[in-house]
Design an enzyme around this catalytic site. Sequence first.
Site, PDB file in Angstrom:
ATOM      1  N   TYR A 132       0.852  -1.193   0.000  1.00  0.00           N
ATOM      2  CA  TYR A 132       0.000   0.000   0.000  1.00  0.00           C
ATOM      3  C   TYR A 132       0.888   1.244   0.000  1.00  0.00           C
ATOM      4  O   TYR A 132       1.577   1.529   0.977  1.00  0.00           O
ATOM      5  CB  TYR A 132      -0.924   0.017   1.215  1.00  0.00           C
ATOM      6  CG  TYR A 132      -1.965  -1.083   1.233  1.00  0.00           C
ATOM      7  CD1 TYR A 132      -2.322  -1.782   0.084  1.00  0.00           C
ATOM      8  CD2 TYR A 132      -2.612  -1.425   2.422  1.00  0.00           C
ATOM      9  CE1 TYR A 132      -3.278  -2.779   0.110  1.00  0.00           C
ATOM     10  CE2 TYR A 132      -3.573  -2.431   2.456  1.00  0.00           C
ATOM     11  CZ  TYR A 132      -3.897  -3.104   1.300  1.00  0.00           C
ATOM     12  OH  TYR A 132      -4.855  -4.096   1.346  1.00  0.00           O
ATOM     13  N   SER A 133       0.853   1.948  -1.110  1.00  0.00           N
ATOM     14  CA  SER A 133       1.720   3.112  -1.319  1.00  0.00           C
ATOM     15  C   SER A 133       3.185   2.759  -1.077  1.00  0.00           C
ATOM     16  O   SER A 133       3.966   3.560  -0.566  1.00  0.00           O
ATOM     17  CB  SER A 133       1.287   4.288  -0.431  1.00  0.00           C
ATOM     18  OG  SER A 133       0.000   4.737  -0.788  1.00  0.00           O
TER      19      SER A 133
END
Length: 339
Positions: free
Chosen positions: A55-56
């Site tokens: 995630y990111s």
Amino acid sequence: MKYRTLGRTGVQVSTLSLGAMNFGAIGHTTQDDATAIVDAALDGGINLIDTADMYSQGESEEMVGKAIAGRRDDIVLATKVFNPMGDERNHRGSSRRWIVAELENSLRRLDVDHVDLYQIHRWDPQTSDEETLSALTDLQRAGKIRYFGSSTYPAYRIVQAQWAARENHLSRFTTEQPPYSILQRGIESHVLPVTEEYGMGVLVWSPLAGGFLSGAIRAGQENTSNRAKLMPERFGPDAPANKAKLDAVEKLVALADEAGLTLIQLALGFVTTHPGVTSAIIGPRTLEHLTSQLAAGDTELSADVLDAIDEIVAPGVDLAPDEKFDTPPAILDASLRRR
């Protein structure tokens, strides 16, 4: 907020969990935003936070780590591994080499010495179950993870992994994290019967169907959601599956109004009503999103309302079958079904 036992672990978790996918670049959230969301979620009774390394590209884990500083012991902390973390070919998958290395990276980003639940983000057809389970079992025995689980595994792979654990005297997956919503009910036919059979905890993701059940996506209205900007191909109003979703949403809105509920309460209440579901993962991008979703923490749907939902979307049916994430690789890649 209500609480349920996570599989057979004895650990109590809230029926709504906080998903951190939107923390960081994906959701354009700052550290202050993330901390405020975590604060409000914990105040609202949520005690499970779920994130992932990808995630990111690690930013979500870093934000979660800073947000939970000083209260780690009050939180059931979950993260995931599998998806690519850069261009290097071995910085992905579920091999022992990568799992061991990436867990250390996740612990560093989260600034903790262990995670409560470590999940394999997707089934890896390149790696044997024994390889993966052996690495996870060793990390569990070393105290770096308490439990481990799978995410978005096809039902037959869940069964195979349970067999491999027993055959090789290894610890087993204690949880599964599949997608589930009123609009995507396919797991009712295959996955949930299997997880119930093995006593697994089930943490479902996308209970609002990518925003279709948030009330913000309606027929005849422009879709300005963040997800539609990130994945426009998934939200085109002319796609047959999306037309079916939008038609169902209009009927569900009317049903929710009649029941005195918001569409979000109807959607989350439906998911958490299923006896095979332990918790629904919500992924708010703003405090306003979180507030509207926390309101469903104690929602109970009557049998009449549940029957009406079944009339709108039949049990076991995915309105968008092409969006399933547990499809066997040979269905998606023609070369795998050619000699």
